[in-house]
Design an enzyme around this catalytic site. Structure first.
Site, PDB file in Angstrom:
ATOM      1  N   GLY A 223      42.999  44.735  44.180  1.00 15.46           N
ATOM      2  CA  GLY A 223      43.926  45.013  45.269  1.00 15.46           C
ATOM      3  C   GLY A 223      45.001  43.935  45.336  1.00 15.46           C
ATOM      4  N   ILE A 449      36.123  43.940  45.920  1.00 13.74           N
ATOM      5  CA  ILE A 449      37.303  44.478  45.225  1.00 13.74           C
ATOM      6  C   ILE A 449      37.335  44.016  43.770  1.00 13.74           C
ATOM      7  CG2 ILE A 449      38.610  44.742  47.351  1.00 13.74           C
ATOM      8  CD1 ILE A 449      40.090  42.147  46.746  1.00 13.74           C
ATOM      9  N   LEU A 564      29.833  28.558  45.543  1.00 11.87           N
ATOM     10  CA  LEU A 564      28.588  29.277  45.824  1.00 11.87           C
ATOM     11  C   LEU A 564      27.971  29.891  44.573  1.00 11.87           C
ATOM     12  CD1 LEU A 564      29.739  30.978  49.134  1.00 11.87           C
ATOM     13  CD2 LEU A 564      28.326  28.933  48.868  1.00 11.87           C
ATOM     14  N   GLN A 572      37.246  33.983  39.409  1.00 15.35           N
ATOM     15  CA  GLN A 572      38.340  34.024  40.378  1.00 15.35           C
ATOM     16  C   GLN A 572      39.448  33.041  40.008  1.00 15.35           C
ATOM     17  OE1 GLN A 572      38.860  36.018  43.419  1.00 15.35           O
ATOM     18  NE2 GLN A 572      37.692  37.105  41.872  1.00 15.35           N
ATOM     19  N   LYS A 635      35.023  26.992  50.712  1.00 19.56           N
ATOM     20  CA  LYS A 635      36.416  27.357  50.939  1.00 19.56           C
ATOM     21  C   LYS A 635      36.729  28.565  50.055  1.00 19.56           C
ATOM     22  CE  LYS A 635      37.949  22.611  51.975  1.00 19.56           C
ATOM     23  NZ  LYS A 635      38.766  21.445  51.517  1.00 19.56           N
ATOM     24  N   GLY A 638      39.849  32.996  46.140  1.00 18.64           N
ATOM     25  CA  GLY A 638      40.495  34.163  45.533  1.00 18.64           C
ATOM     26  C   GLY A 638      41.955  33.939  45.206  1.00 18.64           C
ATOM     27  N   GLU A 639      42.604  33.020  45.894  1.00 19.32           N
ATOM     28  CA  GLU A 639      44.059  32.930  45.764  1.00 19.32           C
ATOM     29  C   GLU A 639      44.555  31.608  45.203  1.00 19.32           C
ATOM     30  OE1 GLU A 639      45.913  35.638  48.939  1.00 19.32           O
ATOM     31  OE2 GLU A 639      44.065  34.970  49.859  1.00 19.32           O
TER      32      GLU A 639
HETATM   33 MO1  MOS Z   1      45.217  38.693  49.629  1.00 18.33          MO
HETATM   34  S1  MOS Z   1      47.247  38.885  49.298  1.00 18.33           S
HETATM   35  O1  MOS Z   1      45.217  37.844  51.091  1.00 18.33           O
HETATM   36  O2  MOS Z   1      44.617  40.261  49.775  1.00 18.33           O
END
Ligand code: MOS
Length: 673
Positions: A223, A449, A564, A572, A635, A638-639
């Site tokens: 996503g 996702i 984790l 990731q 923490k 993903g980003e």
């Molecule tokens: Mo992400 S852009 O916070 O799904």
């Protein structure tokens, strides 16, 4: 851990939104506006309705029954106004996909066009300061005297960077199947980053009580933010199913996704930095120019990283927004930090060169003791450790800072560094833990996702219950499960995991059933600066003949609390870094000035990195203890991997060639120019 659903995924048994077998399903195909601005004066569906298999045509000629206060993005076919090219103006429902597509071609839409403007410029006359920028931050901040700081600086830079529109391009397209039950309940199989929020938003759009809608999304093929909010596929499927009196499936094509499912705003960013003779910052000014649509205001927080990163007596950050005849920009992996840190970390590299200071050292010298803008203490901050560990692993001490010196045949070789940061937040979530046949069942409307949420929640629950992971069964991806926030903002695991831990603790205390709602716990969180940090090191080889750029090495060292699960975390980080490489060297959606909309509309034109493009990509992390985050001490991850990657690569290209390309992506043509 290996992914729990790995086997069903690789054997094709995992069911994605479009794949649920539904009896009597019909298909819906959209009709999109061919003008960028104006009015629909008429929709002639006569020919389409006469075609084989056609069940219904939806359009503004017969506006569907929607809530008055529906999100304007989802209030389909209610207004005759066209505000961007590609907007949904009609849709055809038919017995098969091919019948629907053929009939959509036969729908005649008449327009009254107006002149349009789709081009973001830093001198656009309609630029304004929004009231807030995402996710509800002040648009501007001003501390100290920036002009005095710059005037007193021993070295300074004043540079402008641009980034193009970028598209999320999740592998699974946006799709939905809508089924209305006889009792008026609506079931939507949707591809979403959050079943609870999606359910609420579909219900609100249709004017239904939330309890009358159920969203199921057990497997989601990516996503990157584009499925964080409800997209028209879900509403279109529901409206089409109501009109046809049958279940209806909508699957957007890749080309439709470029128009209908969001993108990252282009940015123009001006950075002015000054440093004293020791390399200590005297001033930081970051101004970001971004765009939104005429439908809703979406203000990407690109100028915010300076509020977090470096100590400086004078700090000014500002956002200016212009509403254009474009689709609304939306969330894309590390919105704000990703483009913002590209500009700030590129400018820091330029300042390091101007000051004659090593770029790793420049960052270390400007390490703050508290958050630079707000003055809040950090819950933990290990940027300097990441920089030092990265420099050691990368062999940074052998680097000659002079650009354009290393040549191997036709290839110019260079290295670059940049920092990463991303907030570590959590939101309220519910979860339950129960015993079934001697095993444990965890229920939470979380979304997996592709990140491994199912797996990491299993591990969190197993740790808390003190049992083997194979005795824990996590149910997620269904809005009938305990309500949970979106898989977004790198806060999924922190939010859901907190609720899972509390539910498991309650189960242990009670023995039969544990349920948790972390609303009060999260509300009581102390006000602190909570952020993950990292350092990225890149080596590139640039052909002096063709301008081709090969990324020969990318190393990321991250500090993100307690990691984790090593395998999921590495995936990731590496995924984010790879996406950052795409941003640096390939990804760009060209805007069509003449007709509006985008010229790049598929993966033949919008290039993303393939495995062969990233020969040596390496993500590691340092062990960071932080007890002020959540019960796991984690923490979000993903980003942060995408943040800083493009700057590190751009800085390496400069080191290799002596050329500073300030407009992403850095293509061979720009190198040769
Ligand atoms: Mo992400 S852009 O916070 O799904």
């Amino acid at each position: 851990m290996n992914r729990i659903e790995g086997r069903v995924k690789v054997t094709g048994l995992a069911t994605y939104a479009a794949e649920y077998p539904v009896e009597g399903v019909a298909y819906c195909y959209p009709v999109q506006s061919t003008i960028a601005r104006g009015r629909v004066t008429g929709v002639d569906a006569g020919q389409a309705l006469a075609m084989p298999g056609v069940l219904a045509v939806l359009s503004v000629e017969d506006p569907p029954d929607l809530a008055e206060d529906a999100d304007p993005e989802l209030a389909l076919f209610r207004s005759r106004d066209v505000v961007y090219r590609g907007q949904l103006v009609a849709a055809v429902v038919a017995g098969t996909y091919d019948q629907a597509r053929a009939a959509a071609d036969a729908v005649r839409v008449a327009y009254q066009p107006q002149a349009h403007d789709v081009r973001l410029r830093a001198d656009h006359p309609d630029l304004y300061r929004p009231e807030t920028v995402n996710p509800n931050l002040p648009p501007d901040t001003d501390k100290g005297d920036v002009e005095a700081g710059l005037a007193a600086a021993a070295s300074a830079v004043d540079v402008t960077y641009t980034t193009p529109p970028l598209h999320n391009n999740a592998m699974e397209p946006h799709a939905a199947v809508a089924v209305w039950a006889d009792d008026g309940r609506l079931l939507v199989y949707d591809s979403t980053q959050g079943a609870s929020g999606d359910r609420d938003s579909i219900a609100k759009t249709l004017g239904l009580p939330a309890g009358q809608v159920r969203v199921v999304s057990r497997h989601v093929g990516g996503g990157f933010g584009s499925k964080g909010t409800t997209r028209p596929n879900a509403v279109l499927a529901a409206l089409a199913a109501r009109a046809a009196g049958r279940p209806v499936k909508v699957v957007f094509t890749r080309q439709q996704m470029f128009d209908l499912t969001g993108y990252r705003t282009p940015t123009v960013q001006r950075l002015r930095l000054g440093a004293d003779a020791d390399g200590r910052l005297t001033a930081v000014e970051h101004t970001a120019y971004v765009q939104s649509s005429r439908i809703v205001e979406f203000a990407e927080q690109a100028a915010t990283p300076g509020r977090v990163m470096y100590a400086t007596p004078a700090l000014r950050t500002a956002h200016r927004l212009v509403r254009l005849d474009v689709a609304t920009p939306s969330w894309m992996r590390a919105p704000g930090e990703c483009p913002g840190m590209y500009a700030l970390e590129s400018a820091m590299d330029e300042l390091a060169e101007a000051a004659g200071i090593d770029p790793v050292e420049l960052r270390i010298r400007n390490e703050p003791t508290t958050e630079p803008d707000g003055g809040l203490p950090f819950s933990s901050r290990s940027l300097v450790t990441c920089l030092r560990e990265g420099a050691r692993r990368f062999g940074w001490d052998r680097r000659d800072p002079a650009p354009g010196l290393r040549r191997e045949g036709e290839w110019l070789v260079g290295t670059g560094v940049a920092a990463s940061t991303y907030p570590a937040r959590r939101g309220p979530s519910q979860a339950t833990a129960t015993v079934r046949d001697g095993d444990f069942v965890i229920r939470v409307a979380a979304a997996d996702i592709g990140t491994g949420a199912r797996t990491v929640l299993t591990r969190i629950a197993a740790d808390c219950l003190g049992v083997a992971p194979d005795r824990v069964h996590v149910e997620l991806g269904d809005s009938d499960l305990p309500a949970a926030p979106v898989a977004g903002g790198s806060m999924g695991t922190a939010s859901w995991g907190s609720a899972v831990v509390r539910a498991c603790e309650a189960l242990r205390a009670d023995g039969g059933e544990g349920s948790a709602d972390t609303t009060e716990e999260v509300k009581a969180d102390e006000e602190l600066a909570r952020h993950a940090f990292g350092a990225q090191f890149a080596e590139v080889r640039v052909s002096s003949v063709t301008g081709e750029i090969r990324l020969s090495r990318l190393l990321g060292v991250f500090a993100a609390g307690r990691v984790l699960d090593a395998r999921l975390a590495r995936s990731q980080f590496v995924g984010g870094m790879t996406m950052g490489m795409g941003m640096a060297l390939m990804e760009e959606t060209l805007t069509d000035d003449e007709f509006g909309g985008f010229l790049h509309r598929d993966l033949a034109q919008y290039h993303v990195p393939a495995c062969a493009d990233v020969p040596a990509i390496e993500a590691v992390w340092i062990d960071e203890q932080d007890g002020l985050l959540n019960p796991m001490g984690s923490k979000g991850i993903g980003e942060i991997g995408i943040v800083g990657a493009a700057a590190a690569i751009g800085n390496a290209v400069h080191h290799a060639t002596g050329r500073r390309v300030r407009d992403l992506p850095i293509t061979p043509a720009k190198i040769l120019a």
